[in-house]
Design a protein around this motif. Structure first.
Motif, PDB file in Angstrom:
ATOM      1  N   LEU A 224       0.805  -1.218   0.000  1.00  0.00           N
ATOM      2  CA  LEU A 224       0.000   0.000   0.000  1.00  0.00           C
ATOM      3  C   LEU A 224       0.842   1.274   0.000  1.00  0.00           C
ATOM      4  N   GLY A 225       2.140   1.139  -0.249  1.00  0.00           N
ATOM      5  CA  GLY A 225       2.980   2.333  -0.347  1.00  0.00           C
ATOM      6  C   GLY A 225       3.078   3.079   0.968  1.00  0.00           C
ATOM      7  N   HIS A 226       3.196   4.400   0.895  1.00  0.00           N
ATOM      8  CA  HIS A 226       3.349   5.227   2.087  1.00  0.00           C
ATOM      9  C   HIS A 226       1.992   5.480   2.739  1.00  0.00           C
ATOM     10  N   LEU A 227       1.890   5.144   4.016  1.00  0.00           N
ATOM     11  CA  LEU A 227       0.653   5.375   4.761  1.00  0.00           C
ATOM     12  C   LEU A 227       0.923   6.451   5.809  1.00  0.00           C
ATOM     13  N   GLU A 228       1.107   7.663   5.324  1.00  0.00           N
ATOM     14  CA  GLU A 228       1.457   8.800   6.184  1.00  0.00           C
ATOM     15  C   GLU A 228       0.440   8.997   7.300  1.00  0.00           C
ATOM     16  N   PHE A 377      -3.447  -4.471   8.250  1.00  0.00           N
ATOM     17  CA  PHE A 377      -3.986  -3.113   8.157  1.00  0.00           C
ATOM     18  C   PHE A 377      -4.728  -2.746   9.438  1.00  0.00           C
ATOM     19  N   ARG A 378      -5.526  -3.677   9.964  1.00  0.00           N
ATOM     20  CA  ARG A 378      -6.260  -3.425  11.208  1.00  0.00           C
ATOM     21  C   ARG A 378      -5.289  -3.136  12.360  1.00  0.00           C
ATOM     22  N   ASN A 379      -4.226  -3.941  12.474  1.00  0.00           N
ATOM     23  CA  ASN A 379      -3.238  -3.722  13.531  1.00  0.00           C
ATOM     24  C   ASN A 379      -2.571  -2.358  13.396  1.00  0.00           C
ATOM     25  N   LEU A 380      -2.215  -2.020  12.150  1.00  0.00           N
ATOM     26  CA  LEU A 380      -1.596  -0.716  11.900  1.00  0.00           C
ATOM     27  C   LEU A 380      -2.517   0.420  12.324  1.00  0.00           C
ATOM     28  N   PHE A 381      -3.783   0.285  11.986  1.00  0.00           N
ATOM     29  CA  PHE A 381      -4.740   1.349  12.288  1.00  0.00           C
ATOM     30  C   PHE A 381      -4.906   1.518  13.800  1.00  0.00           C
ATOM     31  N   PHE A 382      -5.154   0.425  14.510  1.00  0.00           N
ATOM     32  CA  PHE A 382      -5.432   0.530  15.940  1.00  0.00           C
ATOM     33  C   PHE A 382      -4.182   0.814  16.774  1.00  0.00           C
ATOM     34  N   LEU A 383      -3.003   0.378  16.302  1.00  0.00           N
ATOM     35  CA  LEU A 383      -1.778   0.579  17.068  1.00  0.00           C
ATOM     36  C   LEU A 383      -0.976   1.787  16.608  1.00  0.00           C
ATOM     37  N   SER A 384      -1.452   2.473  15.579  1.00  0.00           N
ATOM     38  CA  SER A 384      -0.774   3.675  15.095  1.00  0.00           C
ATOM     39  C   SER A 384      -0.674   4.719  16.206  1.00  0.00           C
ATOM     40  N   PRO A 385       0.485   5.384  16.323  1.00  0.00           N
ATOM     41  CA  PRO A 385       0.639   6.425  17.348  1.00  0.00           C
ATOM     42  C   PRO A 385      -0.061   7.734  16.986  1.00  0.00           C
ATOM     43  N   ASN A 386      -0.580   7.857  15.771  1.00  0.00           N
ATOM     44  CA  ASN A 386      -1.234   9.093  15.338  1.00  0.00           C
ATOM     45  C   ASN A 386      -2.611   9.259  15.991  1.00  0.00           C
ATOM     46  N   HIS A 387      -3.094  10.493  15.999  1.00  0.00           N
ATOM     47  CA  HIS A 387      -4.423  10.777  16.530  1.00  0.00           C
ATOM     48  C   HIS A 387      -5.489  10.145  15.629  1.00  0.00           C
ATOM     49  N   TRP A 389      -8.277  11.270  14.389  1.00  0.00           N
ATOM     50  CA  TRP A 389      -8.746  12.064  13.249  1.00  0.00           C
ATOM     51  C   TRP A 389      -7.805  11.938  12.067  1.00  0.00           C
ATOM     52  N   ARG A 390      -6.503  11.816  12.371  1.00  0.00           N
ATOM     53  CA  ARG A 390      -5.530  11.685  11.281  1.00  0.00           C
ATOM     54  C   ARG A 390      -5.549  10.283  10.692  1.00  0.00           C
ATOM     55  N   LYS A 391      -5.729   9.283  11.551  1.00  0.00           N
ATOM     56  CA  LYS A 391      -5.755   7.901  11.066  1.00  0.00           C
ATOM     57  C   LYS A 391      -6.908   7.671  10.092  1.00  0.00           C
ATOM     58  N   ILE A 392      -8.034   8.324  10.355  1.00  0.00           N
ATOM     59  CA  ILE A 392      -9.202   8.158   9.493  1.00  0.00           C
ATOM     60  C   ILE A 392      -8.908   8.617   8.067  1.00  0.00           C
ATOM     61  N   LEU A 393      -7.969   9.567   7.929  1.00  0.00           N
ATOM     62  CA  LEU A 393      -7.622  10.086   6.604  1.00  0.00           C
ATOM     63  C   LEU A 393      -7.017   9.008   5.694  1.00  0.00           C
ATOM     64  N   VAL A 394      -6.582   7.892   6.279  1.00  0.00           N
ATOM     65  CA  VAL A 394      -5.980   6.831   5.471  1.00  0.00           C
ATOM     66  C   VAL A 394      -6.990   6.276   4.464  1.00  0.00           C
ATOM     67  N   PHE A 395      -8.287   6.388   4.785  1.00  0.00           N
ATOM     68  CA  PHE A 395      -9.318   5.843   3.900  1.00  0.00           C
ATOM     69  C   PHE A 395      -9.564   6.719   2.671  1.00  0.00           C
ATOM     70  N   LEU A 396      -8.811   7.839   2.584  1.00  0.00           N
ATOM     71  CA  LEU A 396      -8.849   8.657   1.379  1.00  0.00           C
ATOM     72  C   LEU A 396      -7.711   8.309   0.432  1.00  0.00           C
ATOM     73  N   ASN A 397      -6.821   7.434   0.883  1.00  0.00           N
ATOM     74  CA  ASN A 397      -5.689   6.996   0.070  1.00  0.00           C
ATOM     75  C   ASN A 397      -6.205   6.081  -1.058  1.00  0.00           C
ATOM     76  N   PRO A 398      -5.925   6.411  -2.341  1.00  0.00           N
ATOM     77  CA  PRO A 398      -6.422   5.602  -3.470  1.00  0.00           C
ATOM     78  C   PRO A 398      -6.037   4.128  -3.379  1.00  0.00           C
ATOM     79  N   GLU A 399      -4.821   3.846  -2.905  1.00  0.00           N
ATOM     80  CA  GLU A 399      -4.382   2.459  -2.806  1.00  0.00           C
ATOM     81  C   GLU A 399      -5.166   1.694  -1.743  1.00  0.00           C
TER      82      GLU A 399
END
Length: 423
Positions: A224-228, A377-387, A389-399
Motif C-alpha cells: 500500500l505504499g506510504h501510509l502517512e 492493516f487493522r493492527n496498523l490502524f489501531f496501534l498507530s501512534p497518530n491521533h 482524526w488523522r488515522k481516518i484520513l488513510v481511507f482517502l488513500n487511493p491504494e
C-alpha cells in the motif's frame, strides 16, 4: 494395536510420506525412516511421527518441559500441543528416487548454495560501492547459531540507500534474477506509489534464492505504499538512515558481512514480528537467541544495561511502543527471554488494554494471504501512534480504497462459491 505394531517396527521399516503438508522438504511418496528417541533428545526443527487422532509427520516448532508444538511446513495451522506419549519416532533418513539422505544433508546443501550466492551478490554490491546492510536472513543465522540451519531459509532482506536502487536492480537482473510482482492486480499496479521493497528470485540447483531489497526500514504494508496517516514517513526515513549509518561488520567463514548493530537488530526483529501480525515461532526463537547471545553473553554489567536503555530510547523516539510491546510480552511468555528489569518496568508504562490483547495471540499459526493483509492493516490502524482524526484520513488513500474493494470482491467470490457448492 496399529500403534504398537508401528512402534515395534519403527527402527526397521520405512513409512511412505503422504500429502503435501511438509513440502518442499518432504514430498508425497517419499519413503521416510524413523528412530525411537527419548523426549529429552527431541529439539526444535526435528521432524516427528505423531499419533494424535491420526498419524502425521510434522516439524517441531516449539517445546517446553510438558509438551511440543508441531506444524507442517506447508500448513497454515499448527497441530496444537503434542504430549511425549503421542510421539512415535524422529525422522532419521529419507529415500527419494532411489537415493538415501539424512535431513541435515538437505539443510546443508540448501544453505551452502544460498550462502555462496549471498556472498557473490554482496561482493558485487561492494564492488559497485552500494551502501547496504543485511536486515535478516541466512548470514545472521550463521553468525548467531554458528552452524547450518535445520530448516530452509526463504529469503535474505537487504536495506540499501535508495540512491543505489537502479544499480542494485541492474546487478540482480544481470545475474539471472527475475523481479517478483506482489501487486493485487494490474489495476493496482497502475495506481501504486513508489515501492519501498522489491523482490527478486532465481532458482539454483532446484532451490529458490530470494532477495528482498528494502529502500526503507519496512514494517508496515509494502503493497500500500506510504501510509502517512498511520505513521510519519519522516520517521521511517530517519530510522532507515540510522540503520545504515550504525551498521557493524561481522565475519562468517572469514567473509565480512554488514549487519545491523545489536540494538537496532533487536528493534527491527521485533518490528518484523509486528509486520507478520505477531505470528511465527521461529521468528521469536531467533529474536530470543539474538538477545541472549549479543546482549546477555557478550555485553556485561553497565554495557548490558546501557544497551537496553538505547533500545528503549529508540522505541520512544520513533513512537514504536504500540508495535513492539506485545512482541516482548510474548517473548517472556513462551521463551522466558531474559529482559532486564528496567526494560520491563518501562514496558509497564506503555501498557494499555489494546496492546495487551495482542499478547494472547497464538504465535504458532499462520494466516492466508488475504486475511493476513486485512489483519495487518487493522493492527496498523489501531496501534498507530497518530491521533484518530488523522488515522481516518488513510481511507482517502487511493491504494487503500482499491485494496478494500479488492478484498470485498474476493470475499464475495468465496461466499458465492460456497453457496453454489452447498446447492
Amino acid at each position: 494395536t496399529q500403534v504398537d505394531k508401528i512402534i515395534k517396527l519403527i527402527d526397521k521399516t520405512p513409512i511412505k510420506a503422504f500429502g503435501s503438508s511438509m513440502e518442499p522438504f518432504l514430498y508425497d511418496g517419499d519413503l521416510v525412516y524413523f528412530e525411537k528417541v527419548k523426549t529429552k533428545q527431541i529439539n526444535i526443527n526435528d521432524i516427528l511421527l505423531i499419533k494424535k487422532g491420526q498419524f502425521f509427520i510434522h516439524r517441531v516448532i516449539y517445546k517446553n518441559d510438558r509438551y511440543f508444538i508441531t506444524k507442517g511446513d506447508h500448513n497454515l495451522l499448527s497441530d496444537g500441543r503434542i504430549r511425549p506419549n503421542q510421539v512415535l519416532g524422529k525422522l532419521n533418513k529419507i529415500k527419494r528416487g532411489g537415493n538415501f539422505f539424512k535431513p541435515e544433508d538437505i539443510y546443508s546443501v540448501q544453505s551452502s548454495f544460498y550462502l555462496k550466492e549471498i556472498i557473490r551478490i554482496k561482493k558485487l554490491f561492494e564492488k559497485n560501492k552500494v551502501e547496504y546492510v543485511i536486515l535478516k536472513g541466512l548470514p545472521l543465522h550463521f553468525f548467531f547459531e554458528g552452524t547450518h540451519p535445520k530448516r530452509f531459509y526463504a529469503d535474505c532482506d537487504i536495506l540499501i540507500d535508495k540512491e543505489f536502487f537502479l544499480q542494485v536492480e541492474k546487478i540482480l537482473l544481470s545475474q539471472g534474477y527475475k523481479a517478483v510482482d506482489f501487486s493485487l492486480s494490474q489495476q493496482h499496479r497502475s495506481i501504486r506509489s513508489k515501492l519501498s521493497e522489491h523482490s527478486y528470485q532465481k532458482i539454483i540447483q532446484g532451490f529458490p534464492i530470494n532477495f528482498d531489497i528494502h529502500l526503507k526500514a519496512v514494517f508496515m504494508m509494502t503493497q500500500l505504499g506510504h501510509l502517512e496517516a498511520l505513521y510519519p514517513q519522516k520517521l521511517i526515513d530517519q530510522l532507515s538512515d540510522e540503520f545504515i549509518k550504525t551498521k557493524k561488520v561481522v565475519k562468517i567463514n572469514n567473509e565480512p558481512f554488514f549487519i545491523l548493530n545489536s540494538k537496532f537488530l533487536i528493534l527491527y526483529l521485533a518490528l518484523h514480528l509486528f509486520h507478520h501480525n505477531f505470528h511465527g515461532a521461529f521468528r521469536y526463537q531467533f529474536l530470543d537467541k539474538v538477545i541472549r547471545t549479543d546482549l546477555d553473553s557478550r555485553l556485561r554489567g553497565n554495557d548490558k544495561v546501557s544497551g537496553w536503555k538505547i533500545i528503549t530510547q529508540k522505541i520512544t523516539e520513533y513512537h514504536l511502543e504500540n508495535f513492539v510491546y506485545s512482541v516482548f510480552l510474548l517473548l517472556k511468555k513462551y521463551y522466558k527471554t531474559p529482559l532486564p528489569r528496567s526494560f520491563i518496568l518501562t514496558m509497564k508504562q506503555w501498557n494499555n488494554e489494546t496492546m495487551n490483547r495482542y499478547s494472547q495471540i497464538n504465535i504458532f499459526d499462520s494466516e492466508p494471504r488475504i486475511l493476513s493483509g486485512i489483519n495487518r492493516f487493522r493492527n496498523l490502524f489501531f496501534l498507530s501512534p497518530n491521533h484518530l482524526w488523522r488515522k481516518i484520513l488513510v481511507f482517502l488513500n487511493p491504494e487503500v480504497i482499491y485494496a478494500l474493494f479488492f478484498v470485498l470482491k474476493k470475499k464475495l467470490f468465496y461466499f458465492l462459491k460456497a453457496v453454489l457448492k452447498n446447492h
